[in-house]
Design a protein around this motif. Sequence first.
Motif, PDB file in Angstrom:
ATOM      1  N   ILE A 184      -3.270 -26.156   4.955  1.00 39.28           N
ATOM      2  CA  ILE A 184      -3.131 -24.766   4.509  1.00 39.28           C
ATOM      3  C   ILE A 184      -3.989 -23.871   5.386  1.00 39.28           C
ATOM      4  CG2 ILE A 184      -3.570 -23.148   2.613  1.00 39.28           C
ATOM      5  CD1 ILE A 184      -2.862 -25.410   0.711  1.00 39.28           C
ATOM      6  N   ARG A 185      -3.430 -22.750   5.837  1.00 45.04           N
ATOM      7  CA  ARG A 185      -4.143 -21.771   6.661  1.00 45.04           C
ATOM      8  C   ARG A 185      -4.242 -20.462   5.894  1.00 45.04           C
ATOM      9  NH1 ARG A 185      -4.736 -26.037   8.524  1.00 45.04           N
ATOM     10  NH2 ARG A 185      -4.112 -26.778  10.571  1.00 45.04           N
ATOM     11  N   LEU A 186      -5.406 -19.839   5.946  1.00 43.43           N
ATOM     12  CA  LEU A 186      -5.619 -18.537   5.307  1.00 43.43           C
ATOM     13  C   LEU A 186      -5.804 -17.482   6.381  1.00 43.43           C
ATOM     14  CD1 LEU A 186      -8.202 -19.461   2.528  1.00 43.43           C
ATOM     15  CD2 LEU A 186      -5.752 -19.132   2.279  1.00 43.43           C
ATOM     16  N   ILE A 187      -5.184 -16.348   6.189  1.00 43.51           N
ATOM     17  CA  ILE A 187      -5.374 -15.204   7.078  1.00 43.51           C
ATOM     18  C   ILE A 187      -6.042 -14.118   6.254  1.00 43.51           C
ATOM     19  CG2 ILE A 187      -4.258 -13.435   8.472  1.00 43.51           C
ATOM     20  CD1 ILE A 187      -1.977 -15.468   8.928  1.00 43.51           C
ATOM     21  N   VAL A 188      -7.197 -13.673   6.705  1.00 47.23           N
ATOM     22  CA  VAL A 188      -7.954 -12.657   5.981  1.00 47.23           C
ATOM     23  C   VAL A 188      -7.904 -11.372   6.787  1.00 47.23           C
ATOM     24  CG1 VAL A 188     -10.203 -12.024   5.045  1.00 47.23           C
ATOM     25  CG2 VAL A 188      -9.461 -14.415   5.006  1.00 47.23           C
ATOM     26  N   ARG A 189      -7.398 -10.316   6.168  1.00 43.68           N
ATOM     27  CA  ARG A 189      -7.334  -9.005   6.815  1.00 43.68           C
ATOM     28  C   ARG A 189      -7.986  -7.996   5.904  1.00 43.68           C
ATOM     29  NH1 ARG A 189      -1.815  -7.155   9.015  1.00 43.68           N
ATOM     30  NH2 ARG A 189      -3.261  -5.729   9.991  1.00 43.68           N
TER      31      ARG A 189
END
Length: 51
Positions: free
Chosen positions: A21-26
């Motif tokens: 699982i990959r998380l992208i935080v913006r």
Amino acid sequence: MGRVAGPPDAFTAEVAPKESIRLIVREVPLTHFAAGDVTLAERAGEPDPRG
């Protein structure tokens, strides 16, 4: 910025292994996020930057 803890174990057990699982935080300004026609900035009592 603080450390990202990741998705809860219950979520990963149902969807995929935690390692895949990959998380992208913006970062989104409070003036660009709203619910019910009220921005989070307005809810916090900040002045409207548009004037």
